[in-house]
Design an enzyme around this catalytic site. Structure first.
Site, PDB file in Angstrom:
ATOM      1  N   ASP A 110       7.590 -14.117 -45.422  1.00  0.00           N
ATOM      2  CA  ASP A 110       6.148 -14.057 -45.201  1.00  0.00           C
ATOM      3  C   ASP A 110       5.760 -12.931 -44.255  1.00  0.00           C
ATOM      4  O   ASP A 110       4.701 -12.318 -44.393  1.00  0.00           O
ATOM      5  CB  ASP A 110       5.655 -15.398 -44.647  1.00  0.00           C
ATOM      6  CG  ASP A 110       5.842 -16.526 -45.643  1.00  0.00           C
ATOM      7  OD1 ASP A 110       6.073 -16.242 -46.832  1.00  0.00           O
ATOM      8  OD2 ASP A 110       5.766 -17.700 -45.234  1.00  0.00           O
ATOM      9  N   ASP A 158      -5.287 -25.081 -24.171  1.00  0.00           N
ATOM     10  CA  ASP A 158      -4.361 -23.943 -24.179  1.00  0.00           C
ATOM     11  C   ASP A 158      -4.921 -22.748 -24.946  1.00  0.00           C
ATOM     12  O   ASP A 158      -4.426 -21.629 -24.785  1.00  0.00           O
ATOM     13  CB  ASP A 158      -3.028 -24.364 -24.801  1.00  0.00           C
ATOM     14  CG  ASP A 158      -2.186 -25.185 -23.840  1.00  0.00           C
ATOM     15  OD1 ASP A 158      -2.540 -25.237 -22.649  1.00  0.00           O
ATOM     16  OD2 ASP A 158      -1.183 -25.785 -24.275  1.00  0.00           O
TER      17      ASP A 158
END
Length: 480
Positions: free
Chosen positions: A224, A347
């Site tokens: 990928d 986060d």
């Protein structure tokens, strides 16, 4: 850019540009001719007026006036097409810099509702895509230049790479482009077969050479990441991409290399289905580049005209805003088409395409979305809230991400895992859907390829099957 082949690339490039310009002009002339034909047919339908005798087939006076008015407007729009096409306003709207909310990669819906209701004509619409199930590859000119990208630092890809390049050159008579660093690979240099074809390769450098309008076809050998790298080389129109599974995961690489000759030949003959994988256009606006926008449209034009040096990056998977090395939570404001939606404390935040929904976004709890669905996904990373669920917004909206004024720290931005840079107070990140998707070639079709990847790569919904009831248990339940 270096070239050691006998092909005159300058002449080839010039000829190809002329052919493509001629093709676009021919397409526009056909469109103009079709409109004129449509108007003539429409005019023939409007035959009943005030002086016509009353009959069951005759339209009312009001309906005739509406038809005449619609015909006049359409003819006026058609007559202005040639003047409009090629102007600065047209280029701004077609290049995606005009502020708008629209869907890009979706079937065009019906625009009339009942006898009276219809959608107002939107002159900012830049493209209409047909039903995804009917998206097939068509070559209006035989492809001559092919870009072959192999997985870096993997010796197992070298034999297939040499075999493919040799076949494309000798059997298909194509001009093969490779990255300049490939020629310095010590394992390739020591190979006798590669030494024969080495001098005929055309090379490029990622940071210095522009491949726009030079490549007709792309072949990826790897995983990928190889396809993501191929996408990053083209910041505008991307040639069709054929990806062979020679890497680790292979979610985006549906082709097997065993019978590559037959598969590549089918694609070159136009026997292939496409998946248009949308990309995100990301622009980082520095604090000193911000403008006080009294008029949204004029301010957007001024912004694009004055601040051309601003980072303009296209991503295929996702753009990630996180807290970086700081121990403090990220405090990020999220705007959608200028409206404040929410503040993100956690986060970080992931803004992904449907293609990226099975990557980082999926790992963070986002839904998996088929790449043909026109949308943008917003997924929080470990949010400091139990109610912050991932959301899906329409493709074409503009997302603005900036640090909250009371944020304790700065944030960091990465694009498909690359170009990691800091987002300071006062800076903002603008994200919207690009008008340049990646045309990924399917091994079977859009549905089969995607669900096969879910099953084989992610083991989606894999579990032990429930045992069936035997005859004794079934009869016992019936008696009860």
């Amino acid at each position: 850019m270096s070239c050691k082949s006998d092909v005159d690339l300058a002449t080839l490039h010039k000829t190809r540009l002329e052919e493509r310009v001629h093709y676009k002009l021919s397409w526009w002339a056909r469109r103009f001719s079709e409109k004129q034909k449509h108007f003539k047919n429409l005019k023939n339908l409007v035959v009943c007026g005030e002086s016509t005798s009353v009959s069951g087939d005759c339209v009312s006076k009001r309906e005739t006036e509406i038809n005449n008015e619609a015909e006049a407007r359409l003819i006026e729009n058609c007559s202005n097409d040639k003047e409009y096409f090629g102007t600065d306003v047209c280029r701004r709207r077609r290049s995606g810099t005009w502020p708008r909310t629209r869907s890009l990669n979706a079937p065009s819906p019906s625009q009339q509702f009942g006898p009276c209701g219809r959608i107002m004509k939107n002159s900012a619409m830049v493209m209409q895509i047909q039903d995804p199930a009917s998206q097939r590859l068509t070559w209006y000119k035989t492809p001559l230049a092919v870009l072959v990208i192999k997985k870096a630092r993997d010796h197992t890809v070298l034999p297939p790479f040499i075999k493919l390049v040799e076949w494309l050159m000798h059997t298909k008579n194509m001009v093969v482009w490779v990255e300049e660093a490939v020629l310095d690979d010590p394992l390739l240099v020591s190979d006798n077969k590669f030494h024969v074809i080495k001098d005929k390769l055309v090379t490029f450098r990622e940071d210095k050479d522009n491949l726009t309008d030079r490549i007709d076809f792309i072949v990826c050998l790897g995983g990928d990441g190889t396809l993501l790298y191929a996408s990053s080389l083209f910041q505008q129109s991307v040639p069709p991409v054929m990806a062979f599974h020679l890497g680790s995961l292979g979610f985006l690489t549906p082709f097997q290399f065993d019978n590559f000759q037959e598969q590549v030949t089918n694609v070159l003959e136009g026997n292939a289905t496409l998946t248009l994988r949308s990309r995100l256009r990301c622009i980082i606006v520095q604090k000193h580049q911000e403008r006080k926008e009294s008029d949204e449209i004029n301010a957007q034009i001024e912004y694009n005209a004055v601040n051309k040096p601003a980072a303009n990056i296209l991503v295929l998977n996702e753009v990630v805003v996180d807290r970086g090395p700081s121990p403090y939570l990220s405090n990020i404001d999220l705007f959608l088409d200028g409206k404040h939606i929410t503040s993100v404390q956690g986060d970080g935040l992931i803004v992904s395409t449907p293609t990226g929904s099975t990557a980082y976004s999926g790992s963070a709890g986002g839904s998996m979305v088929h790449p043909s669905v026109p949308c943008i996904m917003v997924t929080p990373i470990c949010p400091h809230s139990l109610s912050f669920r991932p959301i899906v917004v329409p493709a074409g909206v503009e997302l603005k991400i900036s640090l909250s004024p009371d944020s304790r720290n700065t944030s960091w931005v990465s694009f498909d895992g690359r170009n990691h840079q800091e987002l300071l107070h006062g800076d903002s990140l603008r994200v919207t859907t690009s008008i340049y998707p990646v045309p990924s070639i399917c091994a079977q079709d859009q549905i089969s390829d995607w669900f096969d990847s879910l099953a084989e790569c992610l083991h989606w919904n894999v579990r032990k099957s429930q045992k069936a009831l035997d005859e004794y248990e079934r009869s016992g339940e019936q008696n009860d």
